[in-house]
Design a protein around this motif. Structure first.
Motif, PDB file in Angstrom:
ATOM      1  N   ARG A  49      13.154  68.692  63.029  1.00  0.00           N
ATOM      2  CA  ARG A  49      14.175  68.215  62.091  1.00  0.00           C
ATOM      3  C   ARG A  49      13.524  67.749  60.797  1.00  0.00           C
ATOM      4  N   ARG A  50      12.429  67.020  60.913  1.00  0.00           N
ATOM      5  CA  ARG A  50      11.749  66.495  59.728  1.00  0.00           C
ATOM      6  C   ARG A  50      11.244  67.627  58.826  1.00  0.00           C
ATOM      7  N   PHE A  51      10.693  68.664  59.441  1.00  0.00           N
ATOM      8  CA  PHE A  51      10.175  69.768  58.634  1.00  0.00           C
ATOM      9  C   PHE A  51      11.302  70.610  58.053  1.00  0.00           C
ATOM     10  N   LEU A  52      12.429  70.702  58.732  1.00  0.00           N
ATOM     11  CA  LEU A  52      13.556  71.464  58.213  1.00  0.00           C
ATOM     12  C   LEU A  52      14.150  70.821  56.959  1.00  0.00           C
ATOM     13  N   ILE A  53      14.195  69.486  56.939  1.00  0.00           N
ATOM     14  CA  ILE A  53      14.794  68.811  55.782  1.00  0.00           C
ATOM     15  C   ILE A  53      13.763  68.573  54.676  1.00  0.00           C
ATOM     16  N   GLY A  54      12.503  68.929  54.926  1.00  0.00           N
ATOM     17  CA  GLY A  54      11.494  68.830  53.868  1.00  0.00           C
ATOM     18  C   GLY A  54      10.481  67.736  54.129  1.00  0.00           C
ATOM     19  N   GLU A  55       9.413  68.071  54.841  1.00  0.00           N
ATOM     20  CA  GLU A  55       8.366  67.102  55.158  1.00  0.00           C
ATOM     21  C   GLU A  55       7.195  67.302  54.202  1.00  0.00           C
ATOM     22  N   SER A  56       6.760  66.219  53.587  1.00  0.00           N
ATOM     23  CA  SER A  56       5.599  66.289  52.703  1.00  0.00           C
ATOM     24  C   SER A  56       4.317  66.189  53.510  1.00  0.00           C
ATOM     25  N   ARG A  65       1.923  76.172  55.139  1.00  0.00           N
ATOM     26  CA  ARG A  65       2.321  76.708  53.842  1.00  0.00           C
ATOM     27  C   ARG A  65       3.041  75.629  53.051  1.00  0.00           C
ATOM     28  N   ILE A  66       2.648  75.433  51.789  1.00  0.00           N
ATOM     29  CA  ILE A  66       3.272  74.385  50.990  1.00  0.00           C
ATOM     30  C   ILE A  66       3.848  74.946  49.691  1.00  0.00           C
ATOM     31  N   TYR A  67       4.839  74.235  49.210  1.00  0.00           N
ATOM     32  CA  TYR A  67       5.436  74.497  47.894  1.00  0.00           C
ATOM     33  C   TYR A  67       4.910  73.400  46.986  1.00  0.00           C
ATOM     34  N   LEU A  68       4.294  73.782  45.860  1.00  0.00           N
ATOM     35  CA  LEU A  68       3.587  72.837  44.992  1.00  0.00           C
ATOM     36  C   LEU A  68       4.238  72.802  43.613  1.00  0.00           C
ATOM     37  N   VAL A  69       4.568  71.599  43.162  1.00  0.00           N
ATOM     38  CA  VAL A  69       5.090  71.391  41.820  1.00  0.00           C
ATOM     39  C   VAL A  69       4.219  70.329  41.156  1.00  0.00           C
ATOM     40  N   THR A 117      13.011  88.399  47.241  1.00  0.00           N
ATOM     41  CA  THR A 117      13.885  87.829  46.213  1.00  0.00           C
ATOM     42  C   THR A 117      14.960  86.933  46.812  1.00  0.00           C
ATOM     43  N   ASP A 118      15.391  87.229  48.033  1.00  0.00           N
ATOM     44  CA  ASP A 118      16.411  86.406  48.678  1.00  0.00           C
ATOM     45  C   ASP A 118      15.835  85.106  49.233  1.00  0.00           C
ATOM     46  N   HIS A 119      14.542  85.118  49.534  1.00  0.00           N
ATOM     47  CA  HIS A 119      13.874  83.933  50.065  1.00  0.00           C
ATOM     48  C   HIS A 119      12.570  83.711  49.306  1.00  0.00           C
ATOM     49  N   PRO A 120      12.661  83.172  48.090  1.00  0.00           N
ATOM     50  CA  PRO A 120      11.472  83.027  47.242  1.00  0.00           C
ATOM     51  C   PRO A 120      10.402  82.103  47.815  1.00  0.00           C
ATOM     52  N   LEU A 121      10.791  81.222  48.726  1.00  0.00           N
ATOM     53  CA  LEU A 121       9.808  80.337  49.356  1.00  0.00           C
ATOM     54  C   LEU A 121       9.407  80.829  50.743  1.00  0.00           C
ATOM     55  N   GLY A 122       9.748  82.076  51.043  1.00  0.00           N
ATOM     56  CA  GLY A 122       9.340  82.650  52.313  1.00  0.00           C
ATOM     57  C   GLY A 122      10.278  82.296  53.453  1.00  0.00           C
ATOM     58  N   TYR A 123       9.875  82.713  54.637  1.00  0.00           N
ATOM     59  CA  TYR A 123      10.683  82.522  55.841  1.00  0.00           C
ATOM     60  C   TYR A 123      10.073  81.490  56.789  1.00  0.00           C
ATOM     61  N   GLY A 124       9.111  80.728  56.285  1.00  0.00           N
ATOM     62  CA  GLY A 124       8.375  79.808  57.143  1.00  0.00           C
ATOM     63  C   GLY A 124       9.247  78.810  57.884  1.00  0.00           C
ATOM     64  N   LYS A 125      10.300  78.300  57.231  1.00  0.00           N
ATOM     65  CA  LYS A 125      11.129  77.284  57.875  1.00  0.00           C
ATOM     66  C   LYS A 125      11.935  77.835  59.038  1.00  0.00           C
ATOM     67  N   GLU A 126      12.043  79.165  59.119  1.00  0.00           N
ATOM     68  CA  GLU A 126      12.730  79.744  60.264  1.00  0.00           C
ATOM     69  C   GLU A 126      11.968  79.447  61.549  1.00  0.00           C
ATOM     70  N   THR A 127      10.659  79.222  61.416  1.00  0.00           N
ATOM     71  CA  THR A 127       9.854  78.826  62.566  1.00  0.00           C
ATOM     72  C   THR A 127      10.394  77.538  63.182  1.00  0.00           C
ATOM     73  N   TYR A 128      10.780  76.589  62.323  1.00  0.00           N
ATOM     74  CA  TYR A 128      11.278  75.311  62.818  1.00  0.00           C
ATOM     75  C   TYR A 128      12.672  75.448  63.442  1.00  0.00           C
ATOM     76  N   VAL A 129      13.464  76.411  62.946  1.00  0.00           N
ATOM     77  CA  VAL A 129      14.794  76.642  63.523  1.00  0.00           C
ATOM     78  C   VAL A 129      14.658  77.127  64.964  1.00  0.00           C
ATOM     79  N   VAL A 152      -0.812  77.997  49.839  1.00  0.00           N
ATOM     80  CA  VAL A 152       0.218  77.754  48.829  1.00  0.00           C
ATOM     81  C   VAL A 152       1.197  78.925  48.796  1.00  0.00           C
ATOM     82  N   GLU A 153       2.455  78.652  49.156  1.00  0.00           N
ATOM     83  CA  GLU A 153       3.489  79.687  49.106  1.00  0.00           C
ATOM     84  C   GLU A 153       3.918  79.943  47.660  1.00  0.00           C
ATOM     85  N   GLU A 154       4.109  78.858  46.907  1.00  0.00           N
ATOM     86  CA  GLU A 154       4.474  78.997  45.499  1.00  0.00           C
ATOM     87  C   GLU A 154       4.024  77.756  44.743  1.00  0.00           C
TER      88      GLU A 154
END
Length: 285
Positions: free
Chosen positions: A181-188, A222-226, A31-43, A257-259
């Protein structure tokens, strides 16, 4: 040899960071991270890249500059050659494993190897591939520097070799930092992958057309799809809402697909048309 020692220490520290990246990035979303923890990999991969830059590149260049005017006596060249040879074998073994994995991914996506590695959302694979490649090139540079020192008696070749190793590490580190950096700020994902996702949506019997599509990496593979879609038939609002939620859950069953978030298209919105692509939907980088 000092430069290569600094490089080895940096690589050792980086492996710890990359191990932490994999462990923390693969945690299940909550619930605290609805899109998962995947971006922590990039950190954590970013920390590893900074370590490569500061410990490897800076130390190597600084030492090389210091040694440009060195008049130190010759050392035991044979020991240096043995150490470099053993290092080359060990680094080469690690590189071959990363190369096989990277080549397999590139073949699935049907794109060149380097393009696949640089564009991959798998930061760990990219880091290992880049650092092992740099390590092998650095060992060759170190060998040539020592060999020229032995042949000519001029220690300046050692110093130049150290500086070149440092520059090599700095370039690799900067590339890795930029990619994370690119993936942290949101890479398509690439246009080919988005086109594949669009075709998958349109292939469903319950979706008539798609007028909007947004995908974004939220972790390795893992992707977020809208998407805005027009459902088949003319069901009332209540039934359409239920159908949308059902389609979202079915889409999220795909490991890539994460969400998924679906909304309804308006009649005046233009339908999206998929372009031709040979990229497989399960080969997302």
């Amino acid at each position: 040899m000092v430069a290569e020692s600094a490089h080895s220490w940096a690589d050792t520290g980086n492996e710890i960071f990359l191990f932490v990246a994999d462990r923390r990035g693969n945690r299940t979303r909550d619930t605290d991270h609805p899109l998962g923890y995947g971006k922590e990999t990039y950190v954590w991969s970013m920390f590893a890249a900074f370590g490569l830059f500061t410990v490897g590149a800076v130390v190597s260049i600084y030492h090389g500059i210091q040694e440009l005017s060195s008049t130190a006596e010759d050392t035991d060249y044979l020991v240096n050659y043995i150490v470099l040879a053993l290092s080359f074998v060990l680094e080469g073994t690690s590189f071959l494993q990363a190369f096989r994995q990277a080549r397999g991914t590139a073949k699935k996506r049907r794109i060149p190897l380097l393009k696949s590695v640089l564009g991959s959302s798998n930061s760990t694979l990219r880091a290992v591939f880049a650092e092992d490649s740099a390590a092998l090139v650095g060992l060759v540079i170190a060998f040539l520097g020592i060999l020229l020192h032995e042949i000519t008696g001029l220690a300046v070749f050692d110093a130049i070799g150290s500086i070149l190793v440092g520059i090599l590490l700095a370039l690799v580190a900067l590339v890795l930092i930029d990619r994370n950096r690119r993936f942290l700020i949101g890479e398509s994902p690439s246009d080919e992958v988005e086109s594949t996702v669009l075709r998958r949506l349109l292939a469903r019997d319950d979706i008539a057309r798609v007028t909007y599509l947004h995908t974004e990496f939220v972790g390795p593979g893992r992707i977020y799809l809208v998407a805005a879609v027009d459902m088949q038939g003319n069901a009332d609002e209540e039934h359409v809402a239920v159908a949308l939620r059902r389609v979202e859950r079915e889409i999220e069953e795909n490991d890539l697909v994460e969400e998924a978030v679906l909304t309804l298209s308006t009649p005046d919105e233009v339908s999206l048309a998929p372009t031709h692509s040979d990229v497989k939907p399960d080969a997302l980088g």
